[in-house]
Write a protein that holds these residues in place. Sequence first.
Motif, PDB file in Angstrom:
ATOM      1  N   VAL A   1      35.198  34.789  42.035  1.00  0.00           N
ATOM      2  CA  VAL A   1      35.512  35.825  40.990  1.00  0.00           C
ATOM      3  C   VAL A   1      36.710  36.091  41.594  1.00  0.00           C
ATOM      4  O   VAL A   1      36.843  36.574  42.976  1.00  0.00           O
ATOM      5  N   ALA A   2      37.764  36.361  40.734  1.00  0.00           N
ATOM      6  CA  ALA A   2      39.194  36.225  41.071  1.00  0.00           C
ATOM      7  C   ALA A   2      39.312  37.748  40.289  1.00  0.00           C
ATOM      8  O   ALA A   2      38.484  38.232  39.636  1.00  0.00           O
ATOM      9  N   LEU A   3      40.488  39.080  40.515  1.00  0.00           N
ATOM     10  CA  LEU A   3      41.130  39.407  39.975  1.00  0.00           C
ATOM     11  C   LEU A   3      42.197  39.894  38.951  1.00  0.00           C
ATOM     12  O   LEU A   3      43.244  39.261  40.341  1.00  0.00           O
ATOM     13  N   GLY A   4      42.237  40.520  38.105  1.00  0.00           N
ATOM     14  CA  GLY A   4      43.207  40.549  37.379  1.00  0.00           C
ATOM     15  C   GLY A   4      43.934  42.189  37.073  1.00  0.00           C
ATOM     16  O   GLY A   4      42.405  42.648  37.334  1.00  0.00           O
ATOM     17  N   THR A   5      44.874  42.350  36.819  1.00  0.00           N
ATOM     18  CA  THR A   5      45.282  43.718  36.294  1.00  0.00           C
ATOM     19  C   THR A   5      45.456  43.186  34.231  1.00  0.00           C
ATOM     20  O   THR A   5      44.966  44.611  34.101  1.00  0.00           O
ATOM     21  N   ASP A   6      45.536  42.447  34.171  1.00  0.00           N
ATOM     22  CA  ASP A   6      45.959  42.335  32.434  1.00  0.00           C
ATOM     23  C   ASP A   6      47.103  42.562  32.486  1.00  0.00           C
ATOM     24  O   ASP A   6      48.161  42.940  33.186  1.00  0.00           O
ATOM     25  N   GLY A   7      47.273  43.028  31.079  1.00  0.00           N
ATOM     26  CA  GLY A   7      48.840  43.199  31.006  1.00  0.00           C
ATOM     27  C   GLY A   7      48.833  44.688  30.982  1.00  0.00           C
ATOM     28  O   GLY A   7      48.141  45.613  31.169  1.00  0.00           O
ATOM     29  N   ALA A   8      50.247  45.313  31.259  1.00  0.00           N
ATOM     30  CA  ALA A   8      50.334  47.028  31.637  1.00  0.00           C
ATOM     31  C   ALA A   8      50.073  47.616  29.555  1.00  0.00           C
ATOM     32  O   ALA A   8      50.239  48.289  30.452  1.00  0.00           O
ATOM     33  N   ALA A   9      50.130  46.727  28.769  1.00  0.00           N
ATOM     34  CA  ALA A   9      49.332  47.621  27.185  1.00  0.00           C
ATOM     35  C   ALA A   9      47.935  48.269  27.497  1.00  0.00           C
ATOM     36  O   ALA A   9      47.431  49.140  27.188  1.00  0.00           O
ATOM     37  N   SER A  10      47.547  47.528  28.650  1.00  0.00           N
ATOM     38  CA  SER A  10      45.967  47.600  28.753  1.00  0.00           C
ATOM     39  C   SER A  10      45.578  48.144  30.179  1.00  0.00           C
ATOM     40  O   SER A  10      44.447  47.851  30.478  1.00  0.00           O
ATOM     41  N   ASN A  11      46.381  48.938  30.254  1.00  0.00           N
ATOM     42  CA  ASN A  11      45.483  48.327  31.943  1.00  0.00           C
ATOM     43  C   ASN A  11      46.113  50.152  32.933  1.00  0.00           C
ATOM     44  O   ASN A  11      45.213  50.862  33.195  1.00  0.00           O
ATOM     45  N   ASN A  12      47.382  50.527  32.880  1.00  0.00           N
ATOM     46  CA  ASN A  12      48.939  50.572  31.959  1.00  0.00           C
ATOM     47  C   ASN A  12      49.430  50.303  33.539  1.00  0.00           C
ATOM     48  O   ASN A  12      50.902  50.104  33.433  1.00  0.00           O
ATOM     49  N   ASP A  13      48.876  49.497  34.710  1.00  0.00           N
ATOM     50  CA  ASP A  13      49.838  48.960  35.847  1.00  0.00           C
ATOM     51  C   ASP A  13      49.608  47.484  35.858  1.00  0.00           C
ATOM     52  O   ASP A  13      48.696  47.180  35.594  1.00  0.00           O
ATOM     53  N   LEU A  14      50.568  47.165  37.087  1.00  0.00           N
ATOM     54  CA  LEU A  14      49.816  45.762  37.738  1.00  0.00           C
ATOM     55  C   LEU A  14      49.549  46.368  38.856  1.00  0.00           C
ATOM     56  O   LEU A  14      50.277  45.047  40.294  1.00  0.00           O
ATOM     57  N   ASP A  15      49.002  46.952  39.865  1.00  0.00           N
ATOM     58  CA  ASP A  15      48.607  47.526  40.378  1.00  0.00           C
ATOM     59  C   ASP A  15      47.182  47.152  41.390  1.00  0.00           C
ATOM     60  O   ASP A  15      46.448  47.071  40.588  1.00  0.00           O
ATOM     61  N   MET A  16      47.678  45.343  42.397  1.00  0.00           N
ATOM     62  CA  MET A  16      46.458  45.027  42.323  1.00  0.00           C
ATOM     63  C   MET A  16      45.539  45.761  43.581  1.00  0.00           C
ATOM     64  O   MET A  16      44.514  45.751  43.589  1.00  0.00           O
ATOM     65  N   LEU A  17      46.522  46.757  44.623  1.00  0.00           N
ATOM     66  CA  LEU A  17      45.781  47.271  45.537  1.00  0.00           C
ATOM     67  C   LEU A  17      44.934  48.097  45.211  1.00  0.00           C
ATOM     68  O   LEU A  17      43.312  48.639  44.521  1.00  0.00           O
ATOM     69  N   ALA A  18      45.149  48.898  43.484  1.00  0.00           N
ATOM     70  CA  ALA A  18      44.352  49.974  43.015  1.00  0.00           C
ATOM     71  C   ALA A  18      42.657  49.060  42.224  1.00  0.00           C
ATOM     72  O   ALA A  18      41.848  49.018  41.713  1.00  0.00           O
ATOM     73  N   GLU A  19      43.479  47.758  41.598  1.00  0.00           N
ATOM     74  CA  GLU A  19      42.370  46.507  41.332  1.00  0.00           C
ATOM     75  C   GLU A  19      41.780  46.552  41.594  1.00  0.00           C
ATOM     76  O   GLU A  19      39.980  46.330  41.867  1.00  0.00           O
ATOM     77  N   MET A  20      41.942  46.338  43.024  1.00  0.00           N
ATOM     78  CA  MET A  20      40.332  45.856  43.866  1.00  0.00           C
ATOM     79  C   MET A  20      39.794  47.307  44.281  1.00  0.00           C
ATOM     80  O   MET A  20      38.340  47.054  44.564  1.00  0.00           O
ATOM     81  N   GLN A  21      40.662  48.570  44.239  1.00  0.00           N
ATOM     82  CA  GLN A  21      39.430  49.546  44.257  1.00  0.00           C
ATOM     83  C   GLN A  21      38.764  49.939  43.438  1.00  0.00           C
ATOM     84  O   GLN A  21      38.141  49.469  43.401  1.00  0.00           O
ATOM     85  N   SER A  22      39.449  49.136  42.034  1.00  0.00           N
ATOM     86  CA  SER A  22      38.333  49.898  40.770  1.00  0.00           C
ATOM     87  C   SER A  22      37.562  48.650  40.728  1.00  0.00           C
ATOM     88  O   SER A  22      36.278  48.957  40.873  1.00  0.00           O
ATOM     89  N   ALA A  23      37.587  48.200  41.654  1.00  0.00           N
ATOM     90  CA  ALA A  23      36.772  46.930  41.338  1.00  0.00           C
ATOM     91  C   ALA A  23      35.477  47.507  42.370  1.00  0.00           C
ATOM     92  O   ALA A  23      34.047  46.820  41.972  1.00  0.00           O
ATOM     93  N   ALA A  24      35.761  46.787  43.657  1.00  0.00           N
ATOM     94  CA  ALA A  24      34.935  47.708  44.122  1.00  0.00           C
ATOM     95  C   ALA A  24      33.890  48.709  44.150  1.00  0.00           C
ATOM     96  O   ALA A  24      32.518  49.191  43.907  1.00  0.00           O
ATOM     97  N   LEU A  25      34.302  49.427  43.281  1.00  0.00           N
ATOM     98  CA  LEU A  25      34.209  51.153  43.220  1.00  0.00           C
ATOM     99  C   LEU A  25      32.992  50.758  41.466  1.00  0.00           C
ATOM    100  O   LEU A  25      31.710  50.880  41.993  1.00  0.00           O
ATOM    101  N   LEU A  26      33.391  49.675  41.139  1.00  0.00           N
ATOM    102  CA  LEU A  26      32.155  49.798  39.384  1.00  0.00           C
ATOM    103  C   LEU A  26      31.533  49.276  40.009  1.00  0.00           C
ATOM    104  O   LEU A  26      30.148  49.679  39.251  1.00  0.00           O
ATOM    105  N   ALA A  27      31.142  47.895  41.201  1.00  0.00           N
ATOM    106  CA  ALA A  27      30.652  47.184  41.639  1.00  0.00           C
ATOM    107  C   ALA A  27      29.707  47.835  41.270  1.00  0.00           C
ATOM    108  O   ALA A  27      28.427  47.688  41.686  1.00  0.00           O
ATOM    109  N   LYS A  28      30.328  49.100  42.115  1.00  0.00           N
ATOM    110  CA  LYS A  28      29.207  49.774  43.469  1.00  0.00           C
ATOM    111  C   LYS A  28      27.754  50.317  42.021  1.00  0.00           C
ATOM    112  O   LYS A  28      26.684  50.661  41.891  1.00  0.00           O
TER     113      LYS A  28
END
Lengths: 445, 445
Positions: B300-327
């Motif tokens: 399982v890899a990680l992506g931000t998707d486009g900025a229209a639906s995120n709204n940034d391309l911040d992979m550090l934030a995406e890591m945090q979101s992934a780790a929190l949301l999985a819990k």
Amino acid sequence: MDADTLIHARWIIPVEPAGKRLEHHALAITDGRILALLPSEEARQQIEATEVVELPGHALIPGLVNAHTHTPMTLFRGLADDLPLMEWLQRHIWPAEQQWVSRDFVAAGSRLAMAEMIRGGTTCFNDMYFFPDVTAQVAHQAGLRAAIGMILIDFPSAWASDSDDYLQRGLALHDQYRNDPLVKVIFAPHAPYSVGDEPLKKVRTLAAELELPVHMHVHETRDEVEQGVASHGLRPLARLDRLGLLAPDLVAVHMTQLEEAEIAKVAEASVQVVHCPQSNLKLASGFCPVAKLLEAGVNVALGTDGAASNNDLDMLAEMQSAALLAKGVSGDPAALPAFQALEMATLNGARALGLEDQTGSLLPGKQADLCAIDLGALETQPVYDPVSQIVYAAGREQVTHLWVKGIPLMRERQLLTLDQPRILADADQWRQRLEAGRQADPGGR
Amino acid sequence: MDADTLIHARWIIPVEPAGKRLEHHALAITDGRILALLPSEEARQQIEATEVVELPGHALIPGLVNAHTHTPMTLFRGLADDLPLMEWLQRHIWPAEQQWVSRDFVAAGSRLAMAEMIRGGTTCFNDMYFFPDVTAQVAHQAGLRAAIGMILIDFPSAWASDSDDYLQRGLALHDQYRNDPLVKVIFAPHAPYSVGDEPLKKVRTLAAELELPVHMHVHETRDEVEQGVASHGLRPLARLDRLGLLAPDLVAVHMTQLEEAEIAKVAEASVQVVHCPQSNLKLASGFCPVAKLLEAGVNVALGTDGAASNNDLDMLAEMQSAALLAKGVSGDPAALPAFQALEMATLNGARALGLEDQTGSLLPGKQADLCAIDLGALETQPVYDPVSQIVYAAGREQVTHLWVKGIPLMRERQLLTLDQPRILADADQWRQRLEAGRQADPGGR
């Protein structure tokens, strides 16, 4: 017209009136209060100010209100992550607290937390921890607005020996800050599962007498609710209701376990709810039904929780998490739109703490608690709607200025009331002590 | 021993071997490749380097891999938020794309995105959008590693007229970059609902011949699955299976709707999954069962998707979101620990794109794709575990240096390959055009 400070900003989001975005406006401050908001052009002609601040690419918003935190726990940031809740508490956090929490620890941790909060746009916070007198003193030095909890818990700590001792020490602190313009000392019984009926009854009586909010963790986890039923034959909310605590002065934090009837009850009783999305996710506590609560008319504020369970005190990130999570949990991409998240992080927080006449929006007459966010960075360009950029794209590093009661606490990211090098040195010293202690104790991680 | 560059860092997290944290180590680079990792003291004695970089409070990690994005959509950042999915797509995004997407638009949007990605620690991204030739060219200028999608969709656009035209243009682009060291052109059929069986069969054949990944949105929403059943009598994954596409070369993005048997099937077929937690939350698409997929052995890899639906391309934030949301979603606070989130954002991304022999970890012999994060800021102090701080507390602003193939793209937050003032000016010009267009069209917001 004379003013102490005149701030010109590309955008001003006053939060009240709801939804308003002002462009090329200015905000005038006199004697710590908001005097007026008016178009910049008019302000340049009509207002003579001692200090003029130009924010050409910034949004000026009410200072953020962190409605639930445990400031000193910044010193435990990242000490123990990714663990089951009980292992985290019983094997890491509580032993660390028992070993290390002291006046010095609380002073160093609070200072670190307040510096972080100022850098992230927070002008007001609601704290619950041991040695609240120390945190109150640090808040006073920092110049932040704070609700400091008279913590009350049914076990002894370095701060107090039993519930009467906790209450007595708390009330002495309340007395000390009775007339303080920024520090308000409020009740903070830890949680239904950690405080018995008798002390809670005392809190009920005293809070009514002193007209103070009651800050409490409520229905944080399913286990807590099940244990409450096992111990008291009642769900914790029902027990609080029986004790007379379900009232507009209750600031109920977390609230992840709520049945439909409880949502209605909470709305009917005008209980204040504080949502801590990142902490709830990280500890897998459950999902607070924010969209349903808001729909029922409940005032929902936002908090970071302590840095041991978040792991930062970043209210911009918390707004984003709240807005995203509400959509995911409700299945409705229109749930908790950006403006509503901003409102939760400002006005709703002020309301929860009984401070809405002083802070939480930019209505003239309120105290000038302000935060400026530079939207000129790549990460928030282009700007179609400043509120969307603030909630969904801006980072804490884009907060440039902060004022509380008209007094600047940060200017161009320079802290003006706190000594950053000392804070960093203290934090590292505490890390060294904790790590040495952990190596000496083979029961630790 | 000689090296081109020697980087001393307080911490190095090589990601391979798993879990390893090196302290006071150095990384040597020669000819764009990682030559060695060794203790700083030894490195100072043994290695003669042309350039020496000192990172005394930093963590050096593999460059982040954004495994799913639509770079040009940065120009739509915040254009339309908080809307039901179909209203968002049909009334805002698609009309805006139809009206505005052009070579110039894609160039300006890609540049803005790449500047943002570099500033956020990303060294490699996987893109899907119109005019991929322009995005490839910008990636080449920026010096980033990229997988550029040969987009394929069953409706005409400014880029191509029909599925044969899309494929032909895509293959010409693939040919052009056949020997490029950084840009890899891969297949990118948009989604099962937007590409018919015949073009998908061609992709299946060509991808096998050319040994290229197939990048595709799959099971993003419940509606998509239901419509798939209605149109084809099969859930989209089953249809892809029938077409032979469930294979190790499929990079399946989103995957929020998965039954237990589908998880097993995906694992058995070694399909690559890309999780986009913030996009899935914001559009209320559903929850990707990340913990279950990882447990089943899926990459399982990680992506931000486009900025229209995120709204940034911040992979550090995406890591945090992934780790929190999985819990939160699994109900297990031990799910997706910090190191695993970092692995998803680096090595797993490289693996998904077939680039794991080149990037994604700091094994000697791999290309020197590196990111330095300064953990000395207040927000990440004290440091007990650098990985915890990176995932749960660090912000994109703490990324200080970035190298791809040993070449610096950012140094002390200064972009070295892209022209920041021009990018900002272009973004603002596009905003003005879009806003003027929107005012002229009363059907818009």
